[in-house]
Scaffold this motif. Structure first.
Motif, PDB file in Angstrom:
ATOM      1  N   ASP A  94       0.840  -1.204   0.000  1.00  0.00           N
ATOM      2  CA  ASP A  94       0.000   0.000   0.000  1.00  0.00           C
ATOM      3  C   ASP A  94       0.868   1.245   0.000  1.00  0.00           C
ATOM      4  O   ASP A  94       1.829   1.339   0.757  1.00  0.00           O
ATOM      5  CB  ASP A  94      -0.904   0.020   1.229  1.00  0.00           C
ATOM      6  N   MET A  95       0.524   2.203  -0.855  1.00  0.00           N
ATOM      7  CA  MET A  95       1.242   3.479  -0.912  1.00  0.00           C
ATOM      8  C   MET A  95       0.244   4.602  -1.147  1.00  0.00           C
ATOM      9  O   MET A  95      -0.849   4.388  -1.644  1.00  0.00           O
ATOM     10  CB  MET A  95       2.299   3.481  -2.017  1.00  0.00           C
ATOM     11  N   THR A  96       0.656   5.801  -0.772  1.00  0.00           N
ATOM     12  CA  THR A  96      -0.102   7.006  -1.057  1.00  0.00           C
ATOM     13  C   THR A  96       0.826   7.957  -1.784  1.00  0.00           C
ATOM     14  O   THR A  96       1.955   8.175  -1.346  1.00  0.00           O
ATOM     15  CB  THR A  96      -0.626   7.663   0.226  1.00  0.00           C
TER      16      THR A  96
ATOM     17  N   TYR B  50       1.420  11.784  -3.167  1.00  0.00           N
ATOM     18  CA  TYR B  50       1.014  13.174  -2.985  1.00  0.00           C
ATOM     19  C   TYR B  50       1.705  14.046  -4.022  1.00  0.00           C
ATOM     20  O   TYR B  50       2.861  13.803  -4.364  1.00  0.00           O
ATOM     21  CB  TYR B  50       1.433  13.683  -1.600  1.00  0.00           C
TER      22      TYR B  50
ATOM     23  N   VAL C 289      -3.600  14.317  -2.259  1.00  0.00           N
ATOM     24  CA  VAL C 289      -3.469  12.896  -2.572  1.00  0.00           C
ATOM     25  C   VAL C 289      -3.799  12.680  -4.046  1.00  0.00           C
ATOM     26  O   VAL C 289      -4.865  13.064  -4.513  1.00  0.00           O
ATOM     27  CB  VAL C 289      -4.396  12.035  -1.686  1.00  0.00           C
TER      28      VAL C 289
ATOM     29  N   TYR D 100      -2.965   9.430  -5.540  1.00  0.00           N
ATOM     30  CA  TYR D 100      -3.233   8.001  -5.705  1.00  0.00           C
ATOM     31  C   TYR D 100      -3.083   7.312  -4.364  1.00  0.00           C
ATOM     32  O   TYR D 100      -2.203   7.654  -3.572  1.00  0.00           O
ATOM     33  CB  TYR D 100      -2.234   7.405  -6.700  1.00  0.00           C
ATOM     34  N   LYS D 101      -3.956   6.331  -4.130  1.00  0.00           N
ATOM     35  CA  LYS D 101      -3.883   5.493  -2.946  1.00  0.00           C
ATOM     36  C   LYS D 101      -4.119   4.069  -3.397  1.00  0.00           C
ATOM     37  O   LYS D 101      -5.128   3.799  -4.038  1.00  0.00           O
ATOM     38  CB  LYS D 101      -4.951   5.923  -1.943  1.00  0.00           C
TER      39      LYS D 101
ATOM     40  N   TYR E 173       6.748  14.424  -6.661  1.00  0.00           N
ATOM     41  CA  TYR E 173       5.750  13.707  -5.872  1.00  0.00           C
ATOM     42  C   TYR E 173       6.390  13.153  -4.609  1.00  0.00           C
ATOM     43  O   TYR E 173       7.605  12.953  -4.558  1.00  0.00           O
ATOM     44  CB  TYR E 173       5.148  12.554  -6.673  1.00  0.00           C
TER      45      TYR E 173
ATOM     46  N   ARG F  23       4.335   7.875   0.134  1.00  0.00           N
ATOM     47  CA  ARG F  23       4.297   7.387   1.523  1.00  0.00           C
ATOM     48  C   ARG F  23       3.975   5.901   1.483  1.00  0.00           C
ATOM     49  O   ARG F  23       2.993   5.480   0.877  1.00  0.00           O
ATOM     50  CB  ARG F  23       3.240   8.111   2.337  1.00  0.00           C
ATOM     51  N   TYR F  24       4.827   5.109   2.110  1.00  0.00           N
ATOM     52  CA  TYR F  24       4.623   3.663   2.205  1.00  0.00           C
ATOM     53  C   TYR F  24       5.188   3.213   3.539  1.00  0.00           C
ATOM     54  O   TYR F  24       6.204   3.727   3.995  1.00  0.00           O
ATOM     55  CB  TYR F  24       5.295   2.933   1.036  1.00  0.00           C
TER      56      TYR F  24
END
Length: 76
Positions: A37-39, A41, A47, A49-50, A62, A65-66
């Motif tokens: 799972d990653m986000t 920004y 945000v 993509y999630k 960009y 976050r993972y």
């Protein structure tokens, strides 16, 4: 340990920016890939993509976050 080298699998160059334990694969011309799972920004903190897998991104800076890490990525 972070990976400092660049490897090439074909005409597209991929860079591992996160290290061996938790690799985030960056295609500087197209997007990023992460198995977990990653986000993603954009530079203003919105945000983009999630989820998991590959996300195609337009040119820009960009933040990915993972787990408990954040990486800065440049897409040219």
């Amino acid at each position: 340990m972070s990976v400092l080298s660049v490897s090439s699998t074909d005409a597209i160059t991929y860079t591992c920016v996160a290290g061996y334990e938790e690799p985030v694969i960056v295609d500087e011309n197209k997007g990023v890939y992460y198995e977990g799972d990653m986000t993603v920004y954009n530079i203003s903190g919105s945000v983009i993509y999630k989820g998991k897998g590959f996300v195609k991104l337009p040119k820009g800076v960009y933040f990915i976050r993972y787990k408990d890490r954040v990486k800065e990525v440049l897409i040219r």
